[in-house]
Design a protein around this motif. Structure first.
Motif, PDB file in Angstrom:
ATOM      1  N   MET A   1       0.841  -1.196   0.000  1.00 40.01           N
ATOM      2  CA  MET A   1       0.000   0.000   0.000  1.00 40.01           C
ATOM      3  C   MET A   1       0.878   1.249   0.000  1.00 40.01           C
ATOM      4  SD  MET A   1      -2.791   1.309   2.823  1.00 40.01           S
ATOM      5  CE  MET A   1      -3.747  -0.183   2.756  1.00 40.01           C
ATOM      6  N   ASN A   2       0.603   2.183  -0.894  1.00 35.00           N
ATOM      7  CA  ASN A   2       1.323   3.438  -0.942  1.00 35.00           C
ATOM      8  C   ASN A   2       1.050   4.229   0.333  1.00 35.00           C
ATOM      9  OD1 ASN A   2       1.806   6.308  -1.478  1.00 35.00           O
ATOM     10  ND2 ASN A   2       2.254   5.630  -3.564  1.00 35.00           N
ATOM     11  N   VAL A   3       2.125   4.606   1.033  1.00 37.60           N
ATOM     12  CA  VAL A   3       1.971   5.250   2.334  1.00 37.60           C
ATOM     13  C   VAL A   3       1.253   6.594   2.213  1.00 37.60           C
ATOM     14  CG1 VAL A   3       4.230   6.393   2.231  1.00 37.60           C
ATOM     15  CG2 VAL A   3       3.173   5.879   4.452  1.00 37.60           C
ATOM     16  N   TRP A   4       1.435   7.289   1.092  1.00 34.98           N
ATOM     17  CA  TRP A   4       0.787   8.589   0.926  1.00 34.98           C
ATOM     18  C   TRP A   4      -0.724   8.431   0.748  1.00 34.98           C
ATOM     19  CZ3 TRP A   4       3.592  12.099   2.823  1.00 34.98           C
ATOM     20  CH2 TRP A   4       4.979  12.079   2.672  1.00 34.98           C
ATOM     21  N   TYR A   5      -1.129   7.442  -0.015  1.00 32.46           N
ATOM     22  CA  TYR A   5      -2.562   7.177  -0.152  1.00 32.46           C
ATOM     23  C   TYR A   5      -3.159   6.775   1.190  1.00 32.46           C
ATOM     24  CZ  TYR A   5      -3.034   7.516  -5.231  1.00 32.46           C
ATOM     25  OH  TYR A   5      -3.102   7.978  -6.515  1.00 32.46           O
ATOM     26  N   PHE A   6      -2.405   5.980   1.934  1.00 30.03           N
ATOM     27  CA  PHE A   6      -2.882   5.541   3.248  1.00 30.03           C
ATOM     28  C   PHE A   6      -3.112   6.739   4.166  1.00 30.03           C
ATOM     29  CE2 PHE A   6      -1.993   4.321   7.652  1.00 30.03           C
ATOM     30  CZ  PHE A   6      -2.924   3.310   7.833  1.00 30.03           C
ATOM     31  N   LEU A   7      -2.104   7.618   4.255  1.00 28.28           N
ATOM     32  CA  LEU A   7      -2.223   8.783   5.130  1.00 28.28           C
ATOM     33  C   LEU A   7      -3.296   9.750   4.640  1.00 28.28           C
ATOM     34  CD1 LEU A   7       1.554   9.510   5.861  1.00 28.28           C
ATOM     35  CD2 LEU A   7      -0.124   8.473   7.401  1.00 28.28           C
ATOM     36  N   ALA A   8      -3.376   9.924   3.315  1.00 33.94           N
ATOM     37  CA  ALA A   8      -4.337  10.862   2.743  1.00 33.94           C
ATOM     38  C   ALA A   8      -5.774  10.430   2.989  1.00 33.94           C
ATOM     39  CB  ALA A   8      -4.098  11.016   1.241  1.00 33.94           C
ATOM     40  N   ASN A   9      -5.992   9.154   3.245  1.00 33.72           N
ATOM     41  CA  ASN A   9      -7.341   8.659   3.507  1.00 33.72           C
ATOM     42  C   ASN A   9      -7.613   8.444   4.988  1.00 33.72           C
ATOM     43  OD1 ASN A   9      -8.832   7.830   0.789  1.00 33.72           O
ATOM     44  ND2 ASN A   9      -6.662   7.430   0.511  1.00 33.72           N
ATOM     45  N   ILE A  10      -6.675   7.874   5.693  1.00 37.82           N
ATOM     46  CA  ILE A  10      -6.902   7.538   7.096  1.00 37.82           C
ATOM     47  C   ILE A  10      -6.973   8.780   7.970  1.00 37.82           C
ATOM     48  CG2 ILE A  10      -5.914   6.368   9.102  1.00 37.82           C
ATOM     49  CD1 ILE A  10      -7.247   4.543   7.014  1.00 37.82           C
ATOM     50  N   LEU A  11      -6.132   9.776   7.710  1.00 35.87           N
ATOM     51  CA  LEU A  11      -6.151  10.985   8.538  1.00 35.87           C
ATOM     52  C   LEU A  11      -7.494  11.716   8.468  1.00 35.87           C
ATOM     53  CD1 LEU A  11      -2.533  12.397   8.054  1.00 35.87           C
ATOM     54  CD2 LEU A  11      -3.490  11.193  10.030  1.00 35.87           C
ATOM     55  N   PRO A  12      -8.062  11.962   7.267  1.00 34.57           N
ATOM     56  CA  PRO A  12      -9.396  12.589   7.225  1.00 34.57           C
ATOM     57  C   PRO A  12     -10.476  11.741   7.883  1.00 34.57           C
ATOM     58  CG  PRO A  12      -8.317  12.775   5.089  1.00 34.57           C
ATOM     59  CD  PRO A  12      -7.481  11.849   5.912  1.00 34.57           C
ATOM     60  N   ILE A  13     -10.382  10.409   7.725  1.00 32.84           N
ATOM     61  CA  ILE A  13     -11.362   9.533   8.372  1.00 32.84           C
ATOM     62  C   ILE A  13     -11.247   9.654   9.888  1.00 32.84           C
ATOM     63  CG2 ILE A  13     -11.930   7.108   8.817  1.00 32.84           C
ATOM     64  CD1 ILE A  13     -11.268   6.543   5.882  1.00 32.84           C
ATOM     65  N   GLY A  14     -10.018   9.730  10.391  1.00 31.32           N
ATOM     66  CA  GLY A  14      -9.817   9.895  11.824  1.00 31.32           C
ATOM     67  C   GLY A  14     -10.398  11.207  12.340  1.00 31.32           C
ATOM     68  N   VAL A  15     -10.183  12.299  11.581  1.00 33.08           N
ATOM     69  CA  VAL A  15     -10.724  13.608  11.971  1.00 33.08           C
ATOM     70  C   VAL A  15     -12.248  13.585  11.946  1.00 33.08           C
ATOM     71  CG1 VAL A  15     -10.905  16.035  11.298  1.00 33.08           C
ATOM     72  CG2 VAL A  15      -8.682  14.865  11.201  1.00 33.08           C
TER      73      VAL A  15
ATOM     74  N   LEU B   1     -17.171   1.946  -6.529  1.00 36.55           N
ATOM     75  CA  LEU B   1     -15.782   1.572  -6.308  1.00 36.55           C
ATOM     76  C   LEU B   1     -14.831   2.307  -7.238  1.00 36.55           C
ATOM     77  CD1 LEU B   1     -16.007  -2.283  -5.708  1.00 36.55           C
ATOM     78  CD2 LEU B   1     -15.032  -0.603  -4.143  1.00 36.55           C
ATOM     79  N   HIS B   2     -15.233   2.494  -8.484  1.00 35.27           N
ATOM     80  CA  HIS B   2     -14.307   3.128  -9.430  1.00 35.27           C
ATOM     81  C   HIS B   2     -14.086   4.595  -9.070  1.00 35.27           C
ATOM     82  CE1 HIS B   2     -16.782   5.726 -12.079  1.00 35.27           C
ATOM     83  NE2 HIS B   2     -15.666   5.999 -12.728  1.00 35.27           N
ATOM     84  N   PHE B   3     -15.099   5.258  -8.492  1.00 32.87           N
ATOM     85  CA  PHE B   3     -14.889   6.616  -8.001  1.00 32.87           C
ATOM     86  C   PHE B   3     -13.935   6.611  -6.805  1.00 32.87           C
ATOM     87  CE2 PHE B   3     -19.178   7.604  -9.943  1.00 32.87           C
ATOM     88  CZ  PHE B   3     -18.668   8.450 -10.923  1.00 32.87           C
ATOM     89  N   LEU B   4     -14.109   5.651  -5.909  1.00 27.91           N
ATOM     90  CA  LEU B   4     -13.223   5.555  -4.750  1.00 27.91           C
ATOM     91  C   LEU B   4     -11.781   5.282  -5.162  1.00 27.91           C
ATOM     92  CD1 LEU B   4     -15.311   3.534  -2.113  1.00 27.91           C
ATOM     93  CD2 LEU B   4     -14.577   5.916  -1.973  1.00 27.91           C
ATOM     94  N   ASN B   5     -11.591   4.521  -6.229  1.00 28.86           N
ATOM     95  CA  ASN B   5     -10.235   4.197  -6.679  1.00 28.86           C
ATOM     96  C   ASN B   5      -9.395   5.441  -6.934  1.00 28.86           C
ATOM     97  OD1 ASN B   5     -10.369   1.397  -6.594  1.00 28.86           O
ATOM     98  ND2 ASN B   5     -11.110   1.210  -8.683  1.00 28.86           N
ATOM     99  N   PHE B   6     -10.033   6.528  -7.355  1.00 24.49           N
ATOM    100  CA  PHE B   6      -9.293   7.755  -7.644  1.00 24.49           C
ATOM    101  C   PHE B   6      -8.665   8.353  -6.395  1.00 24.49           C
ATOM    102  CE2 PHE B   6     -12.581   8.196 -11.213  1.00 24.49           C
ATOM    103  CZ  PHE B   6     -11.734   7.589 -12.141  1.00 24.49           C
ATOM    104  N   ILE B   7      -9.271   8.108  -5.238  1.00 26.92           N
ATOM    105  CA  ILE B   7      -8.723   8.687  -4.005  1.00 26.92           C
ATOM    106  C   ILE B   7      -8.015   7.655  -3.125  1.00 26.92           C
ATOM    107  CG2 ILE B   7     -10.409  10.560  -3.971  1.00 26.92           C
ATOM    108  CD1 ILE B   7     -11.961   9.041  -1.858  1.00 26.92           C
ATOM    109  N   THR B   8      -8.213   6.373  -3.403  1.00 30.30           N
ATOM    110  CA  THR B   8      -7.561   5.330  -2.597  1.00 30.30           C
ATOM    111  C   THR B   8      -6.396   4.663  -3.329  1.00 30.30           C
ATOM    112  OG1 THR B   8      -9.076   3.599  -3.389  1.00 30.30           O
ATOM    113  CG2 THR B   8      -9.718   4.806  -1.396  1.00 30.30           C
ATOM    114  N   GLY B   9      -6.150   5.064  -4.576  1.00 38.54           N
ATOM    115  CA  GLY B   9      -5.060   4.445  -5.315  1.00 38.54           C
ATOM    116  C   GLY B   9      -5.319   2.995  -5.648  1.00 38.54           C
ATOM    117  N   TYR B  10      -6.587   2.659  -5.921  1.00 38.31           N
ATOM    118  CA  TYR B  10      -6.988   1.307  -6.323  1.00 38.31           C
ATOM    119  C   TYR B  10      -6.792   0.282  -5.194  1.00 38.31           C
ATOM    120  CZ  TYR B  10      -6.744   3.277 -11.030  1.00 38.31           C
ATOM    121  OH  TYR B  10      -6.933   4.052 -12.151  1.00 38.31           O
ATOM    122  N   ASN B  11      -6.745   0.739  -3.965  1.00 42.29           N
ATOM    123  CA  ASN B  11      -6.506  -0.183  -2.855  1.00 42.29           C
ATOM    124  C   ASN B  11      -7.831  -0.751  -2.343  1.00 42.29           C
ATOM    125  OD1 ASN B  11      -6.141  -0.786   0.236  1.00 42.29           O
ATOM    126  ND2 ASN B  11      -4.110  -0.883  -0.677  1.00 42.29           N
ATOM    127  N   TYR B  12      -7.987  -2.047  -2.457  1.00 38.55           N
ATOM    128  CA  TYR B  12      -9.239  -2.705  -2.074  1.00 38.55           C
ATOM    129  C   TYR B  12      -9.572  -2.458  -0.606  1.00 38.55           C
ATOM    130  CZ  TYR B  12     -12.439  -6.401  -0.643  1.00 38.55           C
ATOM    131  OH  TYR B  12     -13.489  -7.085  -0.100  1.00 38.55           O
TER     132      TYR B  12
END
Length: 436
Positions: free
Chosen positions: A1-15, A114-125
């Motif tokens: 998993m790309n660490v930047w995609y991970f942080l870019a998604n998990i941090l907003p979810i946490g907030v 899912l295909h819309f989500l792929n744009f912000i999650t980097g295709y990570n299931y």
């Protein structure tokens, strides 16, 4: 998993999740938020892991692979991609050939999401699974918050039913249709309850928009379930608001409610050509036969002479409904997962028996119109699932569409509510908090 995609998604979810928690002023809601939230997201990840490693991927990974094709096509041919989104027409022969679910509207709706989500999650299931679980949690959480405000005595019942019952949480998490279905149906009921019992002129427009969004999602993800759900909620809402405005008696309210259901039910039959009864009966029988042929286990829902007629459906309705709600029973299928499912079903049966035995002595706290609406919805879905699905494993997953509503009705009725209240008192003493 790309660490930047991970942080870019998990941090907003946490907030966002912290904001949901911080908005709550009721101690009960503050206490249960994080356990329910973490339980939900964990189940979403677990669903994906189990399908990936033990269930040969299943539909959930097919949705993901199809979504990846569509997402990549957006960068390969943006013009035709936009044309496809706007018109639904396939300008590309390649895209037409590779889209497996183009004839299945709700499955293709999953692919689109899912295909819309792929744009912000980097295709990570698994990040996609987190978002699906988050949507499901949000709908269930909103319903829990609203019911805590309107019917506070039943707050533990709704929390147990929608946020903590194991099979409900598990099968409404991750990249599954049930995640979107349970989230949207719970969200829709929450908005309807707000409109009926918590009117606010300043929020009518915003709530109406939210209502339309929830309606759209319900309709797209499970058409037949929506056709049953919408008239029932509308009938409940209209009659309750009219009763408050015109001071209707109990008998008058019940008469107008049944009349509203009749009119709205007939109106719902014109929503789509697929509501045609002949077509509907044929589809149910075809689905059952397909499911029966694919079932390898000895235990299944056996409807040997099921035919596409009213008489046949009425004949088998008790068996279809009871099987969808209470099966598999313990020992019916020899495996660990079915043992756990059997234990849950035994608990549901126990709650149902207590509820029936104590119903006349301890009437439901909820308005009778809401109880009837949810009960009809439960029975219709249980019948539809029982008629169309022979495989008990599939039934265990599909019934999550009605199971939390059933559990809520059972837990807020009669002696079950007394048990719940004692449980709440015990938890309050354990946590040494004072709850008003």
């Amino acid at each position: 998993m790309n660490v930047w995609y991970f942080l870019a998604n998990i941090l907003p979810i946490g907030v966002l999740s912290y904001r949901w928690w911080n908005q709550q002023t009721t101690p009960f809601l503050k206490i249960i938020f994080w356990p329910a939230f973490l339980f939900k997201l964990s189940c979403g990840l677990l669903v994906g892991w189990l399908y990936q490693h033990y269930l040969s991927g299943g539909d959930t990974f097919v949705y993901q692979s199809q979504a990846e094709i569509l997402s990549r096509y957006a960068s390969q041919d943006p013009r035709n991609y936009l044309s496809f989104l706007l018109t639904g027409e396939y300008q590309s022969v390649y895209l037409y050939d590779v889209m497996k679910y183009r004839e299945y509207s709700n499955s293709f709706f999953m692919v689109l999401l899912l295909h819309f989500l792929n744009f912000i999650t980097g295709y990570n299931y698994y990040l996609n699974a987190v978002y699906f679980s988050l949507f499901s949690f949000f709908g269930c959480w909103q319903l829990t918050v609203i019911i805590t405000k309107i019917f506070p005595v039943t707050k533990v019942a709704v929390a147990l039913a929608f946020l903590f019952f194991p099979s409900v949480v598990f099968w409404s998490s991750g990249v599954l249709k049930e995640s979107i279905l349970v989230g949207s149906t719970a969200w829709l009921l929450a908005v309807v309850l707000q409109l009926v019992y918590l009117p606010d002129k300043n929020k009518v427009f915003a709530r109406s928009i939210i209502l339309l969004i929830a309606v759209f999602i319900c309709f797209k993800i499970r058409f037949y379930f929506a056709v049953a759900y919408f008239p029932l909620l509308a009938g409940f809402a209209l009659v309750e608001m009219a009763a408050r405005q015109w001071h209707l008696t109990g008998k008058q309210k019940l008469f107008f409610y049944l009349s509203a259901l009749l009119v709205l039910g007939v109106g719902a039959s014109f929503l789509h050509e697929a509501v045609n009864l002949d077509y509907f009966f044929r589809e149910v029988i075809n689905s059952y036969q397909t499911s029966r042929l694919a079932t390898t286990r000895q235990a299944f829902i056996d409807l040997p002479n099921l035919k596409p007629t009213f008489a046949s459906l009425i004949q088998y309705a008790p068996k279809a409904i009871s099987s969808a709600i209470f099966r598999p029973i313990i020992g019916e299928i020899n495996s660990v997962e079915y043992l756990l499912t059997g234990l849950e079903n035994l608990l549901i049966l126990f709650l149902a028996v207590i509820s029936l035995l104590s119903f006349w002595k301890h009437k439901p706290i909820l308005p009778i119109t809401l109880v009837i609406s949810l009960l009809i919805y439960i029975l219709l879905l249980a019948a539809l699932i029982g008629f169309s699905t022979a495989n008990l494993g599939s039934v265990s997953r599909y019934k999550v569409a009605f199971l939390p509503f059933l559990l809520y009705l059972l837990l807020q009725t009669g002696a079950n509510l007394k048990i719940i209240n004692r449980l709440e008192s015990w938890v309050n003493r354990l946590l040494t908090i004072k709850v008003n």
